[in-house]
Design a protein around this motif. Sequence first.
Motif: not given
Length: 324
Positions: A206-207, A260
Amino acid sequence: MDQLAAMRAFRRVVESGSFTAAAELNQSHTIVSRQVRQLEVHLGTQLLNRTTRRFALTEAGRQYYERCRLILDQIDDAGIAVSAHQARPSGLLRINAPMAFGTLELAQWLPQFILANPLIKVDLVCNDRLVDIIEEGFDVALRLTGSLADSTLVAKRLTTSDVLLVASPGYLKRHGVPRQPADLMQHNCLIYTLAEKPGEYIFHGTDGDEQVVDVRGNLQANTGIALRSAALAGLGITATAAFIVQEDLRRGDLLRILPGFTMKPRELYAMYPQNRHLSPKVRAFVDFAVSWYSRPCREQAGSVATSVTDLASICQAVGNNGNE
């Protein structure tokens, strides 16, 4: 002199290799030869060096042939464009598709296309090798790929399919649930050999950070169907196009892991030769595919609703909190 007819005769001579082969119905070697000579007189230059058995293009002839070919193609294209607009799609349509896509995805909408185009007869060939569309006589090919190689073919993008990492509840119960991409190095991974880099999984968090993991396993295959079956049997973890496993995910027979993190999706293209205008049958097929994948109410392959969406749910599903 009919200049257009003479240009066509000259082109046929060059491309067929002889005056005799260039003669069409109700024509003769003599007529074709006379048309080419008239063209040379009209142009004021010699196009062919002739012998009793052969001919060769002069430099002027070679340049004229290239321009002549382009002009005649444009004239023919204009006629094809008009007639194709009026013609009903008909005839044999040869389609090539990957085995998994043809079996699990294309089979869902191809019958509707055939019903909508009753004059078209479809020959569908599914395999997991990269076919030469022109050499093998296909009208159109459907290809799922992470990146499109340079090609003389027209590539019409249809949709995107996410690549998901999946395993069976039984496998995860026996071997634990990976929490990070690096954990996959301790697992049996089922490898798709036609991937851009088999045995290498690339993840984005997600980063936005990228993680590259080299994976190993005791099964590799060139078809996603075989890997899906192996995953369902509890053999290991595999990365697969979403449409292959969407029903298994809904039923809970397979679970998505590492939700994720994302992997590079695969793009679906319709590919066909770019020479001349599309025939009505190919245009009808491509237009139907574009329409099918642009329907707002249709659940696309990349937006599969999985039965397990986070690590905690997976751990609960396998009943061991992800540990052996």
